[in-house]
Write a protein that holds these residues in place. Sequence first.
Motif, PDB file in Angstrom:
ATOM      1  N   HIS A 154       6.427  61.418  40.842  1.00  0.00           N
ATOM      2  CA  HIS A 154       7.007  60.910  42.547  1.00  0.00           C
ATOM      3  C   HIS A 154       7.827  61.870  42.639  1.00  0.00           C
ATOM      4  O   HIS A 154       7.706  61.994  44.179  1.00  0.00           O
ATOM      5  CB  HIS A 154       6.761  59.145  43.260  1.00  0.00           C
ATOM      6  CG  HIS A 154       6.262  59.037  44.150  1.00  0.00           C
ATOM      7  ND1 HIS A 154       5.855  59.344  44.680  1.00  0.00           N
ATOM      8  CD2 HIS A 154       7.700  58.891  44.678  1.00  0.00           C
ATOM      9  CE1 HIS A 154       5.499  59.021  46.167  1.00  0.00           C
ATOM     10  NE2 HIS A 154       7.239  58.554  46.224  1.00  0.00           N
ATOM     11  N   LEU A 155       8.959  61.335  42.301  1.00  0.00           N
ATOM     12  CA  LEU A 155      10.171  61.724  43.395  1.00  0.00           C
ATOM     13  C   LEU A 155      10.078  63.444  43.152  1.00  0.00           C
ATOM     14  O   LEU A 155      10.624  64.056  44.024  1.00  0.00           O
ATOM     15  CB  LEU A 155      11.589  61.555  42.534  1.00  0.00           C
ATOM     16  CG  LEU A 155      12.574  61.407  43.215  1.00  0.00           C
ATOM     17  CD1 LEU A 155      12.972  61.671  44.597  1.00  0.00           C
ATOM     18  CD2 LEU A 155      14.184  60.291  42.712  1.00  0.00           C
ATOM     19  N   GLY A 171       8.728  65.049  45.824  1.00  0.00           N
ATOM     20  CA  GLY A 171       9.522  64.852  47.029  1.00  0.00           C
ATOM     21  C   GLY A 171      10.264  65.733  46.782  1.00  0.00           C
ATOM     22  O   GLY A 171      10.634  66.957  48.289  1.00  0.00           O
ATOM     23  N   TYR A 205      10.688  59.304  50.407  1.00  0.00           N
ATOM     24  CA  TYR A 205      11.093  59.278  48.899  1.00  0.00           C
ATOM     25  C   TYR A 205      12.521  58.992  49.470  1.00  0.00           C
ATOM     26  O   TYR A 205      13.941  59.284  49.103  1.00  0.00           O
ATOM     27  CB  TYR A 205      11.232  60.885  48.959  1.00  0.00           C
ATOM     28  CG  TYR A 205      10.256  61.530  48.502  1.00  0.00           C
ATOM     29  CD1 TYR A 205       9.392  60.773  46.841  1.00  0.00           C
ATOM     30  CD2 TYR A 205       9.835  61.769  49.426  1.00  0.00           C
ATOM     31  CE1 TYR A 205       8.062  61.916  46.493  1.00  0.00           C
ATOM     32  CE2 TYR A 205       8.092  62.718  49.419  1.00  0.00           C
ATOM     33  CZ  TYR A 205       7.203  62.046  48.227  1.00  0.00           C
ATOM     34  OH  TYR A 205       6.285  62.561  47.065  1.00  0.00           O
ATOM     35  N   ILE A 218      19.870  58.078  39.008  1.00  0.00           N
ATOM     36  CA  ILE A 218      19.748  58.726  40.159  1.00  0.00           C
ATOM     37  C   ILE A 218      20.981  58.921  40.278  1.00  0.00           C
ATOM     38  O   ILE A 218      20.893  60.133  40.668  1.00  0.00           O
ATOM     39  CB  ILE A 218      18.294  58.015  41.478  1.00  0.00           C
ATOM     40  CG1 ILE A 218      17.243  57.943  40.561  1.00  0.00           C
ATOM     41  CG2 ILE A 218      19.078  59.170  42.097  1.00  0.00           C
ATOM     42  CD1 ILE A 218      16.515  59.438  40.355  1.00  0.00           C
ATOM     43  N   LYS A 256       8.030  56.964  38.545  1.00  0.00           N
ATOM     44  CA  LYS A 256       8.668  56.892  39.580  1.00  0.00           C
ATOM     45  C   LYS A 256       9.525  58.566  39.704  1.00  0.00           C
ATOM     46  O   LYS A 256       9.897  59.243  40.783  1.00  0.00           O
ATOM     47  CB  LYS A 256      10.189  55.509  39.508  1.00  0.00           C
ATOM     48  CG  LYS A 256       9.592  54.430  39.853  1.00  0.00           C
ATOM     49  CD  LYS A 256      10.933  53.682  39.962  1.00  0.00           C
ATOM     50  CE  LYS A 256      10.552  52.144  40.514  1.00  0.00           C
ATOM     51  NZ  LYS A 256      11.868  51.581  40.577  1.00  0.00           N
ATOM     52  N   GLU A 271      15.333  57.935  47.337  1.00  0.00           N
ATOM     53  CA  GLU A 271      16.506  58.004  46.489  1.00  0.00           C
ATOM     54  C   GLU A 271      16.615  60.136  47.340  1.00  0.00           C
ATOM     55  O   GLU A 271      17.813  60.270  46.344  1.00  0.00           O
ATOM     56  CB  GLU A 271      16.017  58.238  45.475  1.00  0.00           C
ATOM     57  CG  GLU A 271      14.827  56.423  44.537  1.00  0.00           C
ATOM     58  CD  GLU A 271      13.963  57.004  44.605  1.00  0.00           C
ATOM     59  OE1 GLU A 271      13.548  57.299  45.536  1.00  0.00           O
ATOM     60  OE2 GLU A 271      13.754  55.648  44.348  1.00  0.00           O
ATOM     61  N   LEU A 272      16.256  60.466  47.706  1.00  0.00           N
ATOM     62  CA  LEU A 272      16.800  61.097  48.232  1.00  0.00           C
ATOM     63  C   LEU A 272      17.601  61.455  49.520  1.00  0.00           C
ATOM     64  O   LEU A 272      17.824  62.988  49.754  1.00  0.00           O
ATOM     65  CB  LEU A 272      15.494  62.262  48.395  1.00  0.00           C
ATOM     66  CG  LEU A 272      14.410  62.984  47.345  1.00  0.00           C
ATOM     67  CD1 LEU A 272      13.383  63.940  48.371  1.00  0.00           C
ATOM     68  CD2 LEU A 272      15.659  63.904  46.455  1.00  0.00           C
TER      69      LEU A 272
END
Length: 550
Positions: A424-425, A428, A481, A390, A421, A483-484
């Motif tokens: 899913h991301l 987002g 989310y 990421i 993942k 990671e965002l």
Amino acid sequence: MSKTFTLIQLTRLGDLVQTYQAAKALKEIHPEVNLKLIARKNFAESLHFLLKDTFDEIIQLDLESLFSSDLSTYLQNIESWTQQESVQKTDVVINLSFCEPSNYLSSIINCDHKLGTRIDSNNKVIVKDQWSQIVYSMVMNGPYCPFNLVDIYKNILGVPPTVKETPEIEKHSIKKLAIHPFASAAKKKWKTSKWTEVIFKFLKDNPNAEVHLFGSKAEANDAGLITNSTLLKKYSSRLKSHVGKFNLEETTKKLSTCTHFVGHDSLLGHLAKTQGLPTLTIALGTVRPMETTPYGPHSYVLSPRSKCYPCFPDTECSFFKCHADLSYQATSAVLNHFVEKSEIDPKVIYDEISSFHLDSLDIQEFGQSATGWYTLEKIGNDSPIFRDFIRDIYRVALAFKLEEIEENLSFPNLNKEHLAKLEHLQQGIQQYYELCEFGKKYSRFILQEVSKDEPNLEDIKSFANKIDEVDRLQELLKQTYSELVPIIDFYKVTKFNLSGENIVELSESSYVVYNDNATICSVLYELFGQTINHLQKKFGVKAMTKDGNA
């Protein structure tokens, strides 16, 4: 006529060395620029031997002498100090320290051009340039900042990335290993007993090598626990302690006589790199190697693969799992090879140490990418860490967005769990993009309403409330989310610093920010999509439709 740039750096000594490295790069391409530095008195004095070759003037700020328990007196002292001609006479002020004292200092220096953070008339932090916004939103705010601080500073200063030839390492018959086994916090350093084992193994395996311990007077007691250890008694003639004996200039000169450096994340690692030493950093606790690894060629990092690493300074931890995940056996093997070859060959390491010890750590080389910016490249262990992927994706997207630089990224060796993942991301990212489009829509509605002969104030308020709702929903996305968070925070800082003096200018700026945000969402969506397609083919997984069916 030459311009004068004033750099403000009031934080730690390590940050001051990184500022020096960025300023040196600016001076190399623009020797005509007059460079000033404002730094804390005790730090500037300690590093004067290094700073004087790059900065034309060093202005020392003694915050302690200016301090007063009475706020108005303190502000008067600061304002009086800033009225010095040496402080006020500048064309550009660049605050690289991002702390409250430097924010106020940047604000009260009379100058039209300012970069970095400062305080406005409403006592709010202002940061207009985008590279400074990256520092303010991403650095020390999680594991996803994709740039080293020196490269960020260089971009703030306008130094373009350039690829430099990697110098050859001089060969020495006697290896002199400099070790700094200490750090500013318990989370960031091993106990002395573990360092004693590593030093014992190194001296035993390398009969012609010497170990030189470095540190401050405050670290002398811990150094004594190592040098007086029964385990190392046999090797006392080749174990030399300089802890607490030298000032920083003398320490740097002594470091220059060594052949290699190993230690935790600290000032001495940066000083060793200024002397051209190959460095190996043992990164633990709160350390984010991408941000703070000593800047230059022949730099390596040993870090744990613990799920909780890296943590935050206020994260409570009594076990220090990341310390345990770096075994002294693996560290010793890496260290021996590093000192012998000045590089690390994974084949040699994996032949010597079992996967039991190596699977819990990462060995990384910190070197130049094809663009000239420094990055971390894994050595050996192909087991993926999702957060690293990421971070690399953010690097590609931000490099293109901020500098129109294209960095190539190989498809990562992710597994099926990571594929889920990513899918899913990507959802987002899609939701975030749609919110940005709504932000553009309502910003445009405000502009259209204001342009009418008789604008409807209620409609304008309604559209403004919709924009506030969009911003609240973006904040909620961070909970689902995680990671965002970096990119949402980055554009949150950007939006907070909208340019404009009236509703029209602010709405225009708002539209531009949402449009920029939507653009980078498109880039991220495309990068995630390509990776997902690659992994689906790799694992023979059918692509998902919009309704969630295969």
